[in-house]
Design a protein around this motif. Structure first.
Motif, PDB file in Angstrom:
ATOM      1  N   GLN A  88       1.086  -1.635 -12.557  1.00 38.42           N
ATOM      2  CA  GLN A  88       0.129  -2.422 -11.781  1.00 38.42           C
ATOM      3  C   GLN A  88      -0.993  -1.589 -11.169  1.00 38.42           C
ATOM      4  O   GLN A  88      -2.055  -2.117 -10.841  1.00 38.42           O
ATOM      5  CB  GLN A  88       0.858  -3.189 -10.668  1.00 38.42           C
ATOM      6  N   ILE A  89      -0.773  -0.297 -11.028  1.00 40.31           N
ATOM      7  CA  ILE A  89      -1.792   0.530 -10.375  1.00 40.31           C
ATOM      8  C   ILE A  89      -3.095   0.603 -11.166  1.00 40.31           C
ATOM      9  O   ILE A  89      -4.177   0.365 -10.600  1.00 40.31           O
ATOM     10  CB  ILE A  89      -1.222   1.929 -10.049  1.00 40.31           C
TER      11      ILE A  89
ATOM     12  N   GLY B 280       2.746  -6.374  -3.131  1.00 38.55           N
ATOM     13  CA  GLY B 280       1.623  -5.729  -3.820  1.00 38.55           C
ATOM     14  C   GLY B 280       0.820  -6.746  -4.616  1.00 38.55           C
ATOM     15  O   GLY B 280      -0.411  -6.734  -4.614  1.00 38.55           O
ATOM     16  N   ARG B 281       1.516  -7.634  -5.295  1.00 37.74           N
ATOM     17  CA  ARG B 281       0.834  -8.680  -6.097  1.00 37.74           C
ATOM     18  C   ARG B 281       0.034  -9.618  -5.197  1.00 37.74           C
ATOM     19  O   ARG B 281      -1.068 -10.021  -5.541  1.00 37.74           O
ATOM     20  CB  ARG B 281       1.888  -9.453  -6.900  1.00 37.74           C
ATOM     21  N   THR B 282       0.600  -9.943  -4.055  1.00 41.57           N
ATOM     22  CA  THR B 282      -0.101 -10.813  -3.098  1.00 41.57           C
ATOM     23  C   THR B 282      -1.382 -10.137  -2.622  1.00 41.57           C
ATOM     24  O   THR B 282      -2.443 -10.772  -2.576  1.00 41.57           O
ATOM     25  CB  THR B 282       0.808 -11.143  -1.899  1.00 41.57           C
TER      26      THR B 282
ATOM     27  N   ALA C 155      -2.684  -3.058  -2.036  1.00 38.39           N
ATOM     28  CA  ALA C 155      -1.810  -3.273  -3.191  1.00 38.39           C
ATOM     29  C   ALA C 155      -1.354  -1.932  -3.769  1.00 38.39           C
ATOM     30  O   ALA C 155      -0.165  -1.734  -4.036  1.00 38.39           O
ATOM     31  CB  ALA C 155      -2.530  -4.099  -4.257  1.00 38.39           C
ATOM     32  N   VAL C 156      -2.290  -1.003  -3.933  1.00 43.39           N
ATOM     33  CA  VAL C 156      -1.934   0.315  -4.476  1.00 43.39           C
ATOM     34  C   VAL C 156      -0.943   1.017  -3.549  1.00 43.39           C
ATOM     35  O   VAL C 156       0.020   1.637  -4.013  1.00 43.39           O
ATOM     36  CB  VAL C 156      -3.190   1.191  -4.719  1.00 43.39           C
TER      37      VAL C 156
ATOM     38  N   ASN D 284     -10.842  -3.284  -8.740  1.00 39.68           N
ATOM     39  CA  ASN D 284     -11.611  -2.823  -7.583  1.00 39.68           C
ATOM     40  C   ASN D 284     -12.859  -2.052  -8.012  1.00 39.68           C
ATOM     41  O   ASN D 284     -13.555  -1.490  -7.182  1.00 39.68           O
ATOM     42  CB  ASN D 284     -10.716  -1.940  -6.695  1.00 39.68           C
ATOM     43  N   LEU D 285     -13.117  -2.014  -9.317  1.00 41.52           N
ATOM     44  CA  LEU D 285     -14.270  -1.334  -9.914  1.00 41.52           C
ATOM     45  C   LEU D 285     -14.243   0.175  -9.659  1.00 41.52           C
ATOM     46  O   LEU D 285     -15.281   0.835  -9.690  1.00 41.52           O
ATOM     47  CB  LEU D 285     -15.593  -1.935  -9.433  1.00 41.52           C
TER      48      LEU D 285
END
Length: 167
Positions: free
Chosen positions: A38-39, A3-5, A15-16, A46-47
């Motif tokens: 992290q979400i 997800g971090r990558t 990632a989400v 992602n704005l």
């Protein structure tokens, strides 16, 4: 890690998806919590501001802890400011201040509110809050301020109010 990558590569939707799968697969673990945390910033990056705010609110509800609450509120306020919704940003800060935060969190919230006032050209209101901050014994606060920065904004407020001798 995956997800971090994805996050670092700008593949925010992927990632989400990975974070959500982690939450589902590892409930009640540190991995679940880290994925939950992290979400919201992934949506923010992602704005996708409405989803970011909703994800921060979910985080607050799920982890009923002051550290999570004040950190999430700070981020929600920053998102609202990015959206130009200063009125709601003020409401969020006032609501957080009404919960009787500790000195550090009170200083961070007060500094944020003062900077919003300063940015709006409400220098008298900003000056009052910077004065309150000067009397707090906080040292350096994470995402907040120190006395040097507070004094700078206090002097800038005085200068903009035409009180250059005091600045």
């Amino acid at each position: 890690e995956l997800g971090r990558t994805y996050f670092q590569r700008g593949r925010y939707n992927d990632a989400v998806s990975v974070y959500r799968a982690t939450i589902e697969r590892f409930p009640g673990t540190d991995w679940e919590r880290k994925a939950d945390e992290q979400i919201p910033p992934t949506y923010w990056r992602n704005l996708d501001y409405p989803r970011a705010i909703a994800a921060y609110e979910t985080l607050i509800e799920k982890y009923d802890e002051s550290e999570v609450y004040y950190s999430a509120v700070r981020d929600i306020v920053d998102i609202l400011r990015s959206m130009g919704n200063v009125e709601e940003a003020h409401r969020q800060i006032d609501q957080a201040l009404a919960t009787s935060p500790g000195v550090r969190d009170r200083a961070v919230m007060t500094f944020t509110k003062a900077k919003i006032h300063f940015g709006e050209g409400l220098y008298r209101e900003a000056l009052e809050l910077f004065g309150q901050l000067r009397t707090m014994r906080t040292g350096r606060t994470p995402n907040g301020t120190d006395q040097t920065e507070t004094r700078y904004f206090e002097a800038a407020s005085l200068e903009r109010l035409g009180r250059t001798e005091e600045a």
